[in-house]
Design a protein around this motif. Structure first.
Motif, short mmCIF file in Angstrom:
data_model
loop_
_atom_site.label_atom_id
_atom_site.label_comp_id
_atom_site.label_asym_id
_atom_site.label_seq_id
_atom_site.Cartn_x
_atom_site.Cartn_y
_atom_site.Cartn_z
N MET B 116 52.93 39.67 -33.87
CA MET B 116 51.65 40.30 -34.18
C MET B 116 51.05 40.91 -32.92
O MET B 116 51.26 40.41 -31.83
CB MET B 116 50.68 39.26 -34.76
CG MET B 116 51.03 38.82 -36.16
SD MET B 116 49.99 37.48 -36.73
CE MET B 116 48.43 38.31 -36.88
N PRO B 117 50.28 42.02 -33.08
CA PRO B 117 49.63 42.60 -31.90
C PRO B 117 48.64 41.61 -31.28
O PRO B 117 47.79 41.08 -32.00
CB PRO B 117 48.89 43.82 -32.45
CG PRO B 117 49.23 43.93 -33.88
CD PRO B 117 50.00 42.74 -34.31
N ILE B 119 46.00 41.86 -29.52
CA ILE B 119 44.56 42.13 -29.62
C ILE B 119 44.03 41.66 -30.97
O ILE B 119 42.95 41.10 -31.08
CB ILE B 119 44.26 43.62 -29.35
CG1 ILE B 119 42.76 43.87 -29.34
CG2 ILE B 119 44.92 44.53 -30.33
CD1 ILE B 119 42.39 45.21 -28.75
N VAL B 120 44.84 41.83 -32.03
CA VAL B 120 44.42 41.40 -33.36
C VAL B 120 44.40 39.88 -33.44
O VAL B 120 43.45 39.26 -33.94
CB VAL B 120 45.36 41.97 -34.44
CG1 VAL B 120 44.97 41.47 -35.80
CG2 VAL B 120 45.34 43.48 -34.41
N VAL B 121 45.48 39.25 -32.92
CA VAL B 121 45.57 37.79 -32.97
C VAL B 121 44.37 37.16 -32.28
O VAL B 121 43.68 36.29 -32.84
CB VAL B 121 46.86 37.30 -32.29
CG1 VAL B 121 46.84 35.81 -32.08
CG2 VAL B 121 48.07 37.71 -33.10
N LEU B 123 41.53 38.48 -31.41
CA LEU B 123 40.26 38.81 -32.06
C LEU B 123 40.00 37.82 -33.21
O LEU B 123 38.89 37.33 -33.39
CB LEU B 123 40.35 40.23 -32.63
CG LEU B 123 39.10 41.07 -32.72
CD1 LEU B 123 38.47 41.23 -31.37
CD2 LEU B 123 39.43 42.42 -33.31
N GLY B 124 41.05 37.54 -33.97
CA GLY B 124 40.92 36.60 -35.08
C GLY B 124 40.65 35.18 -34.58
O GLY B 124 39.71 34.53 -35.03
#
Lengths: 337, 326
Positions: B116-117, B119-121, B123-124
Motif C-alpha cells: 500500500m502507498p 502516505i495512505v497507510v 494517514l489512516g
C-alpha cells in the motif's frame, strides 16, 4: 514526481468489456457501500430518513467535496496538494479583512476566490517553475498560508460579515436543496466534463501515468500541472466562501485538518494516490459515503473522533481488501491448475 | 576545501551559527551556554522524531502517523504510571518504546505485505491511533497530580550537568549514526531509496527495509511519547497535534530528499535544531509566536528549493567527469 525516473505501469492492451467494466468497477463497489450504509442508518435511527435531516447531512461534506474535486485532478496528474485547508484559512482571513473594511457580499466572494487563485499560483509556480516535489512544497505552503492567517489574526476573530453573505453557506436554492449542495452538483458536472470529456482531462491522465511519455507526446506537462494547482486554489477559495458564510466567523484555525479529510475522500473515491487513474463519479460517491457515515454516527451520538477512527479504517480497508481478495483469487487459480 | 564548502551539513551548521549570532546581537544573553543548552533541551524530542522519520524517508516512504503514535504511547505510559505507581520509570519507557515499535510495524506490514502507498497507510493509522486515545480515556485528561513524582522528574533529572532528556536525544543520535552509516540495515535504506530495482538485485528486500524503517520510527515515537508527556506533565487526545509535519520539515531542511536515498543523521539533527533555534528565538527577540508558523513554512520552501538545486548539480558533475574520462 521526478521527471527523470518514471515508474513503468502495466496498462492492458485491450479494454475490458462493458459488463465487466460496470460490475468490477470501484464506483459499483462504492454504490454498494453507500446503499448498505444508507440502509443501516435508516434502521439505526428513526430520524435518518427525514428530508431536512438528510439536507443538513450534506453540509458535512459539501465544502470538503468541492476541494476534493480539484484535488482529485492534481492527484491523478501524479502530484499532491496538502495546503488546501491553509488556503481556506488565508482566503477566509482575507475575506474577513475585506468585510471589516466595508466590502459587500459580491466583493467578498471575489476576494475569497482571488486569494485562492493567488495561493494556487504560488504552489503551481514552486512545483512547475522550480521543479520541486509537490508534497514538500505544499507542506511548506501549508505552514506559510496558515501562518499568514495567524500573523493577521493572532488570537482574534473576524465575526462581522454583511447581511447577504450568509446565503452562500446557509441559503436554500429550492426546498431542501441548499446553495452549497447545488454548487457542488454543478461543479461535479463541470469537473466531470473537464476530466472525462475534454483533451485536458486525457492529458491529465497521461501525465499521471507517465510524465516523460506525455512530454514526448507534445503535452505541455508543466502548464497543465500549473493549471491544476491554480484550479485547486480556486476551489479552495470557493470552499472558503461557503465555510466562512456558514460559520459566520473566521479564526486562523478554521478548517484545520481538512486537507487530510479531502485526501481521504480522494483515496476512497478509488483514485490512485500515485496518479493515473480515478473518476469524478467516484469522488461524488465517496463524498456522499463520508457524509452519510458522519451524519449517521452523529445521530447515534458517536463523538467525532470515533468517526475519524472509522474513516481511517475505511481508508486502509478499501485499499487492503481488494489486494487481499486478489491474492486469494490468484491462490485459488493456482490450486485449480 | 571546496568539498567542505559544498557539504550540505556544514552549510546548514553555518546558517544555524549565523542565526544564533544574529539573535545574540539583539539579545546578548541568548549566546550563553545555559541558554543554548535550553534550546537543545527543548528541541530534543523533535530531534528524536526526525531521526526516525529520516530512516523512513530514506526508503522512499513517509510516516505521517508519528505524532499520533507519540500521543498514544505517551497516554499509555501515563495510564500505566497511574495504575502501577511502583513500576520504575525505565521499565515504563521500555513499554512505551515497545508499543511504539508495534504500532510502527503495523504501518510497515501494510506497506510491505500489501504494497500500500505509505502516505495512505500512515494517514489512516494517524487517525486510528489518535482515535484510540479517545477510546482509551473517554476524552479525559491525565494531569500532573495523577502522575508519580519520579515519572515527571526523570527527563529533567540532571546527569553530568545536562538533563536526561538531552542525554537521551544524544544517545539516539549516536545509535542512529551507527545504524544508518555503519550497518547493513542502514545501507539497505539508502539502496532501496536510491534504486529499489537495483536493491533487489543486490539481495535486499525493499519491503522489508521499509518495514524496519517504520518499526524504528515507531519505537522512537514511543520514546518521544513518554518524554513529551512527562516533560509537559499532561496527557490528552490532542498532544503533539500536527507535529508530524514539523518532523518532516526538519528532515527536509536537513537535506533529506523526499524522493528517497539521500540524507544523513547530522543533516536531520541540524534541520531539527534550525527549527528549534527559530522557535526559541522568536519570544526572545519580541516577535509574536504567531509568526512561527509562517517562518517555518518559508524556511521549508527555501530549504527544498536549495536541496533540489544541489541534487541536480551533483548529477551533472558526475556526467561531465565521465564524459571527460571517455
Amino acid at each position: 514526481m521526478s521527471i527523470a525516473n518514471p515508474t513503468p505501469r502495466n496498462i492492458p492492451d485491450r479494454l475490458k468489456g462493458l459488463p465487466e467494466r460496470v460490475f468490477k468497477s470501484w464506483e459499483t463497489l462504492l454504490v454498494v457501500v453507500m446503499v448498505v450504509i444508507f440502509t443501516i442508518n435508516s434502521f439505526a435511527s428513526p430520524y435518518f430518513l427525514d428530508p431536512w435531516n438528510l439536507s443538513d447531512a450534506t453540509f458535512n461534506f459539501t465544502e470538503k467535496a468541492l476541494v476534493a474535486l480539484a484535488l482529485a485532478l492534481v492527484i491523478i496528474s501524479g502530484e499532491i496538494d496538502l495546503s488546501v485547508a491553509s488556503i481556506i484559512a488565508i482566503s477566509s482571513t482575507m475575506m474577513g479583512m475585506a468585510a471589516s473594511h466595508g466590502a459587500g457580499a459580491p466583493e467578498l466572494v471575489l476576494v475569497g476566490m482571488g486569494t485562492g487563485l493567488v495561493c494556487g499560483a504560488i504552489n503551481g509556480w514552486l512545483v512547475t517553475g522550480l521543479g520541486l516535489p509537490s508534497i514538500v512544497v505544499t507542506i511548506g505552503t501549508m505552514s506559510l498560508f496558515r501562518g499568514l492567517a495567524y500573523i493577521i489574526l493572532g488570537d482574534k476573530a473576524y465575526t462581522e460579515y454583511p447581511d447577504g453573505f450568509s446565503y452562500f453557506g446557509q441559503g436554500y436554492v429550492w426546498w431542501v436543496f441548499s446553495f452549497e449542495l447545488a454548487l457542488f452538483a454543478v461543479m461535479a458536472v463541470l469537473f466531470y466534463i473537464l476530466l472525462h470529456r475534454t483533451s485536458f482531462g486525457r492529458v491529465t491522465y497521461a501525465i499521471g501515468n507517465n510524465p516523460v511519455a506525455a512530454l514526448f507526446s507534445g503535452v505541455k506537462v508543466a502548464r497543465v500541472k500549473f493549471i491544476l494547482f491554480l484550479l485547486t486554489g480556486l476551489m479552495s477559495g470557493i470552499a472558503a466562501v461557503c465555510l466562512t458564510s456558514r460559520l459566520g466567523s473566521t479564526r486562523p484555525s478554521i478548517a484545520t485538518g481538512l486537507e487530510l479529510e479531502a485526501v481521504t475522500m480522494v483515496v476512497l473515491a478509488g483514485i490512485n494516490i500515485n496518479g493515473g487513474s480515478g473518476t469524478i463519479p467516484g469522488i461524488v460517491l465517496a463524498a456522499i459515503i463520508m457524509g452519510l457515515v458522519t451524519f449517521g454516527f452523529g445521530l447515534l451520538n458517536v463523538p467525532g473522533i470515533v468517526m475519524s477512527i472509522f474513516i481511517g479504517l475505511l481508508l486502509i480497508l478499501v485499499i487492503a481488501v481488494p489486494v487481499i481478495a486478489g491474492r486469494i483469487g490468484q491462490r485459488r487459480k493456482a490450486q485449480a491448475h | 576545501m571546496n568539498a567542505l564548502l559544498k557539504c550540505r551539513e556544514l552549510q546548514l551548521l553555518a546558517a544555524i551559527v549565523a542565526l544564533i549570532l544574529m539573535i545574540s546581537l539583539r539579545v546578548p544573553q541568548f549566546l550563553s551556554l545555559p541558554s543554548l543548552g535550553n534550546v537543545y533541551h527543548d528541541t530534543s524530542i523533535l530531534i528524536i522524531l526526525a531521526l526516525g522519520q529520516m530512516g523512513v524517508i530514506l526508503t522512499k516512504c513517509i510516516d505521517l502517523s508519528m505524532a499520533a503514535n507519540l500521543a498514544l504511547c505517551g497516554m499509555v505510559s501515563a495510564m500505566l504510571n497511574i495504575a502501577f505507581p511502583g513500576v520504575p520509570v525505565p521499565l515504563l519507557i521500555l513499554a512505551a518504546v515497545a508499543l511504539g515499535a508495534a504500532l510502527g510495524s503495523i504501518n510497515g506490514l501494510l506497506v510491505w505485505k500489501l504494497a500500500m502507498p505509505p502516505i495512505v497507510v500512515t494517514l489512516g493509522t494517524m487517525t486510528i491511533f489518535r482515535g484510540s486515545i479517545f477510546l482509551l480515556t473517554d476524552g479525559k485528561w491525565v494531569n500532573a497530580h495523577q502522575m508519580s513524582a519520579s515519572f515527571k522528574a526523570f527527563p529533567r533529572d540532571a546527569f553530568l550537568g545536562m538533563p536526561v532528556l538531552s542525554w537521551l536525544s544524544i544517545a539516539a543520535i549516536a545509535i542512529m549514526f551507527v545504524v544508518i552509516g555503519r550497518t547493513a540495515l542502514g545501507r539497505s535504506f539508502f539502496a532501496v531509496g536510491g534504486n529499489a530495482n537495483a536493491a533487489v538485485y543486490a539481495g535486499i528486500n525493499p519491503g522489508r527495509a521499509s518495514f524496519r524503517a517504520f518499526m524504528i520510527s515507531g519505537a522512537l515515537s514511543g520514546l518521544a511519547g513518554y518524554l513529551w508527556v512527562s516533560r509537559y506533565a499532561v496527557a490528552y487526545v490532542d498532544i503533539a497535534l500536527g507535529f508530524e509535519l514539523d518532523v518532516v520539515a526538519a528532515c527536509v531542511i536537513g537535506g533529506v530528499s523526499i524522493a528517497g536515498g539521500i540524507g544523513s543523521v547530522p543533516g536531520a539533527v541540524l534541520g531539527a535544531l534550525f527549527l528549534g533555534v527559530i522557535k526559541n528565538a522568536l519570544p526572545v527577540i519580541n516577535v509574536s509566536p504567531f509568526w512561527q508558523l509562517a517562518i517555518s513554512g518559508t524556511v521549508i520552501i527555501i530549504a527544498v528549493a536549495f536541496n533540489a538545486r544541489a541534487e541536480r548539480k551533483k548529477g551533472r558533475v558526475i556526467l561531465r567527469r565521465a564524459e571527460a574520462a571517455a
